[in-house]
Design an enzyme around this catalytic site. Structure first.
Site, short mmCIF file in Angstrom:
data_model
loop_
_atom_site.label_atom_id
_atom_site.label_comp_id
_atom_site.label_asym_id
_atom_site.label_seq_id
_atom_site.Cartn_x
_atom_site.Cartn_y
_atom_site.Cartn_z
N ILE A 277 -72.48 7.24 2.88
CA ILE A 277 -71.02 7.16 2.77
C ILE A 277 -70.55 5.95 3.57
CG2 ILE A 277 -68.85 8.34 3.23
CD1 ILE A 277 -70.44 10.98 3.10
N GLU A 279 -68.55 4.44 5.80
CA GLU A 279 -67.44 4.90 6.63
C GLU A 279 -66.45 3.80 6.97
OE1 GLU A 279 -71.10 5.09 9.39
OE2 GLU A 279 -70.69 4.89 7.26
N ASP A 321 -34.73 -13.39 -13.35
CA ASP A 321 -33.42 -14.01 -13.48
C ASP A 321 -33.61 -15.45 -13.94
OD1 ASP A 321 -30.72 -14.36 -13.36
OD2 ASP A 321 -30.59 -14.48 -11.19
N ASN A 688 -75.94 1.64 -0.35
CA ASN A 688 -76.16 2.98 0.19
C ASN A 688 -76.91 3.87 -0.78
OD1 ASN A 688 -74.90 2.18 2.50
ND2 ASN A 688 -72.94 3.10 2.00
#
Length: 889
Positions: A277, A279, A321, A688
């Site tokens: 994971i 982090e 505009d 990972n």
């Protein structure tokens, strides 16, 4: 804490001089700054403490406790060190991001006009203090609570405080102190919008003591609301947890069945779950957004809300505009129609080439320039824009005279003005009478074509003044109408020579010179900016209150639409379409690129209509009445130069240069930021996943644990922080504006990204395990040395894998990641840490590193080279597959 001081009584207007600088400084110190922070900056201690409040830290802490319980002190201290290091890195990044946000907020502090020592001064609104004399006018936001002592037709929108939608007419009538807010007609409240008139008031409350401050403190949210990006990253983390838990469980069960140490299996599974994971993902994402905001600030774009940066990348419709955004907001002469012919001018010319048109050398043109200079109350200096004052059309006439090399100062000095007949709605013309050295008196006239023609008896020709016939009068009226239908503002010019300066009715019997047509010219950068939008799949729609013909002319000049003859819808026509939204009417509305004579309420309807169709809408505005549409739009863009404070408060972006090109730059930067976030997420997930697959596969086939827990933590520290940060702050590719906008509902990791991450992870795992098994079985190296080869091989492969993140099919030599200096700095830092792990005895022992020979070095480098080469080949193959023609079913 500010000391409570009773406000001085309101003083009479005649005595008003304002506070002295010394007294203002004293009161500012007593009352504190006039600021109401909706979200206060957190202290460094709170930011630091938050780094430890996460599931990841809890799991790591459990692993540390687990290690200490089994007397594995070195590993326990190492895990605690990793927790502290990750927390310090997260703290540093978040603290710097918070400081950057604070700096950007300071850039956006509004100004207030106060009376100090008898002089009107513009000061930052947070410097207004009790006792200041506050000056307000239409378009401004009231800077503090104040009691009025002077008001001229003053109306204030107090709906933010009272819920009353109609503006309140302010008066000097005294009311009871405990009267309801809506009845306090002699009081101004901080944060309310002045919609009409002017006024002066005595400041009675600032900051938290104002009505707005009191309400803000009551309703202030206690919890941080997650941005859309944070929610997407949380969902991604949940997906990774699901994958990790499954693989970790499989690894533990297989290890137990093979009789491996339960202690080592459980500890490795815990650390493996943490390693899988990323982090640092949320922290890096926040830094990428904050860094993008700073980049936009250098491009004259102030981003007021962090989440707006992400939304920018998905914008697919821009309502813009006309005046000042697509155009220069200054009139210029485009056409002159003389009796002898027509002259066209190029916008932006600094000097006219007289050989280009013989009419520029005619006597009629010289007479016209003289009228333009003399019948004029403006001031103009080509060298000093700040010295330019007056009516825009008169400024344009003086500019024309200067670019025509006409002697403006000499003519003005030699023709003293004797009298003036000012322009008014009845006469619709202006006339001036001048003394002249060559004739007794000279009259210069300009005004509406029909009125000047009505007072003209002759017309200037190459042979001198000739009688003006009824046929010629009708022709000139037709020419004036033709210019007006083209969206041009027109003025007619004429002159008269008098026998005496005392002659009555001198503004009659004029000599007609011709017509001058004006247009607000397009900004030079608009055309390429609009072309960039078209390439990027962004539709630009003009919404203006100006005349339809003028809007169409500008639209054609800037190539707003691919259609050379775009259609225009007026506010009256739009009313019918929105009131009866049938299929044909809705299609017509959605196909129109120019809307003219549109009211603020209709702008709001247009934004809502496109949002209901699933579009991400950006809206530009500058006035008080634009605030609802700016607030409603996904991205409200306010004009910083000519815009009101109300518009700036309602918008998510403020343009300091009022340039449409800055909007395009902001969209481009938004796309770059999201691309960077997607890149580092893809990089982290693929790296990972490879760690998960390597350790799980090695464990399942029964060849040790592959990697030790501390080695996984060390790798996680390297790849989750430094290369990801470098990818997050990259300058991006020039190709981001060549693709259609992404869907705002799409996740950070799309299905294709998951497949690509899995392919990268599988490729890396295959190369690494091949090297690992070769070392262990073919060369019969020890388990420890084979582990070292796998450890350093995985680190090296992940570091070189960063160059595969530039995009599918991008050659290495054109790779913007390859040109990112932060990537090289990250690689250098990570390489240095890897070398320390080998040469530093304490760290070497902690990670279980042995002496490695040249064979081991070859087996370490080979998988990294394979990963880079095959990663590039995989990207090339996927790009070829994506470009192949699809066979319809």
């Amino acid at each position: 804490m500010p000391v409570s001081v009773e406000a001085p009584p309101v003083i009479a207007p005649a005595a008003v001089t304002g506070l002295s600088d010394a007294e203002a400084a004293r009161r500012l110190a007593s009352y504190g700054p006039n600021a109401v922070e909706t979200v206060a900056d957190e202290s460094w201690l709170r930011v630091l403490a938050r780094q430890f409040r996460s599931l990841i830290v809890a799991v790591l802490g459990g692993a540390a406790i687990f290690s200490f319980a089994f007397h594995d002190l070195a590993e326990g201290y190492a895990i605690v060190g990793v927790i502290l290091l990750n927390a310090l890195i997260g703290f540093w990044l978040e603290w710097n991001a918070q400081a950057s946000m604070a700096a950007l907020r300071r850039l956006g502090v509004s100004t207030a006009r106060v009376l100090r020592e008898g002089q009107v001064r513009g000061i930052p609104s947070d410097q207004v203090t009790v006792g200041d004399v506050l000056l307000v006018e239409a378009g401004e936001v009231v800077a503090a609570d104040a009691e009025l002592f002077e008001a001229q037709q003053l109306q204030v929108n107090e709906s933010a405080l009272t819920g009353e939608s109609m503006p309140v007419s302010k008066q000097l009538t005294k009311v009871a102190a405990d009267a309801p807010l809506a009845e306090q007609v002699n009081t101004l409240f901080k944060g309310t919008a002045v919609v009409n008139g002017t006024g002066r008031a005595y400041v009675t409350g600032v900051g938290g003591t104002t009505q707005l401050g009191t309400i803000t403190q009551m309703v202030q949210q206690a919890r941080h609301a997650a941005t859309p990006l944070e929610a997407k990253l949380d969902r991604l983390a949940q997906q990774l947890v699901f994958i990790t838990v499954g693989l970790a469980a499989l690894f533990v069960v297989a290890g137990v069945l093979e009789g491996k140490s339960t202690y080592l299996l459980l500890k490795t599974a815990i650390v493996l779950a943490v390693a899988a994971i990323p982090e640092g993902m949320s922290i890096v994402a926040t830094l990428a957004l904050a860094y993008g905001m700073l980049r936009l600030a250098r491009r004259n774009v102030l981003v007021k809300r962090l989440a707006a940066v992400e939304t920018l990348g998905g914008t697919d419709v821009i309502f813009t505009d006309k005046t000042g955004t697509l155009t220069q907001n200054q009139m210029a002469v485009q056409t002159i129609w003389l009796p002898e012919g027509r002259i066209e001018f190029t916008p932006g010319e600094t000097e006219i080439e007289f050989n280009a048109n013989p009419l520029l050398r005619s006597e009629a043109y010289q007479h016209l320039l003289r009228v333009a200079v003399l019948c004029n109350n403006a001031t103009f200096s080509p060298a000093d824009a700040d010295a330019t004052l007056g009516d825009p059309l008169e400024v344009a006439l003086l500019s024309l005279a200067h670019t025509s090399r006409f002697d403006v100062p000499g003519t003005q000095a030699a023709s003293r003005r004797l009298a003036e007949q000012p322009f008014n709605s009845d006469t619709r013309l202006m006339a001036t009478l001048h003394a002249s050295a060559h004739v007794p008196a000279w009259v210069a006239v300009k005004g509406a074509a029909e009125e000047v023609l009505h007072h003209s008896a002759q017309v200037q020709t190459a042979d001198g003044p000739q009688q003006l016939t009824a046929t010629e009068t009708a022709l000139w009226l037709h020419r004036a109408e033709e210019l007006a239908q083209s969206g041009l503002r027109t003025l007619a010019l004429a002159y008269r020579v008098l026998d005496s300066e005392d002659q009555p009715d001198w503004a009659h019997e004029l000599v007609w010179l011709g017509l001058v047509a004006f247009l607000d010219p397009p900004r030079a950068e608009v055309i390429p900016a609009l072309a960039a939008c078209q390439h990027a799949g962004i539709r630009v729609i003009m919404v203006t209150g100006d005349h339809p013909a003028t809007a169409l002319t500008v639209a054609r000049q800037v190539h707003l639409s691919a259609d050379p003859h775009p259609t225009v819808l007026t506010g009256a026509e739009l009313l019918n379409l929105t009131a009866h939204p049938n299929g044909a009417g809705r299609r017509q509305l959605l196909q129109t690129t120019v809307f003219a004579r549109v009211s603020p309420a209709q702008k709001l309807d247009l934004v809502s209509t496109y949002q209901q169709q699933g579009h991400i809408v950006a809206m530009t505005g500058d006035g008080v009445n634009d605030a609802p549409a700016l607030k409603k739009a996904d991205i409200g863009v306010a004009m910083g130069l000519r815009g009101t404070q109300v518009a700036s408060e309602a918008a998510a972006l403020v343009l300091r240069d009022d340039s449409f090109a800055s909007i395009v730059a902001a969209v481009e930067q938004g796309r770059i930021i999201f691309t960077n976030i997607r890149r580092f997420v893809l990089y982290l997930v693929s790296c990972n996943l490879s760690e998960l697959l390597v350790v799980t596969t090695a464990g399942l086939v029964g060849v040790g644990l592959g990697l030790l827990p501390l080695q996984i933590l060390f790798l996680n520290l390297l790849t989750d922080v430094f290369p990801a940060l470098a990818l997050g702050v990259g300058e991006g590719s020039g190709r981001v504006m060549q693709h259609p906008p992404r869907s705002p509902r799409s996740p950070v990791m799309r299905p294709g990204d998951w497949r690509l991450a899995t392919a990268y992870a599988a490729l890396m795992t295959l190369a690494l395990l091949t090297s690992y098994f070769t070392a262990h079985y073919q060369y019969e190296l020890s388990t420890t040395v084979s582990n070292n080869i796998l450890f350093y091989g995985l680190a090296t492969a992940q570091l070189l894998h960063v160059f595969n993140m530039a995009g599918i099919g991008t050659p290495l030599r054109h790779n913007d990641v390859f040109r990112n200096r932060y990537v090289w700095l990250a690689l250098a830092l990570c390489t240095g840490l890897l070398l320390l792990s080998y040469f530093l005895p304490g760290l070497r022992e902690l990670l279980g590193i042995q002496q490695l020979n040249s064979l081991a070095l070859t087996l370490i480098v080979a998988p990294a080279i394979v990963m880079l080469v095959f990663g590039q080949l995989l990207g090339w193959a996927l790009s070829r597959w994506q470009r192949r023609p699809r066979v319809p079913h």
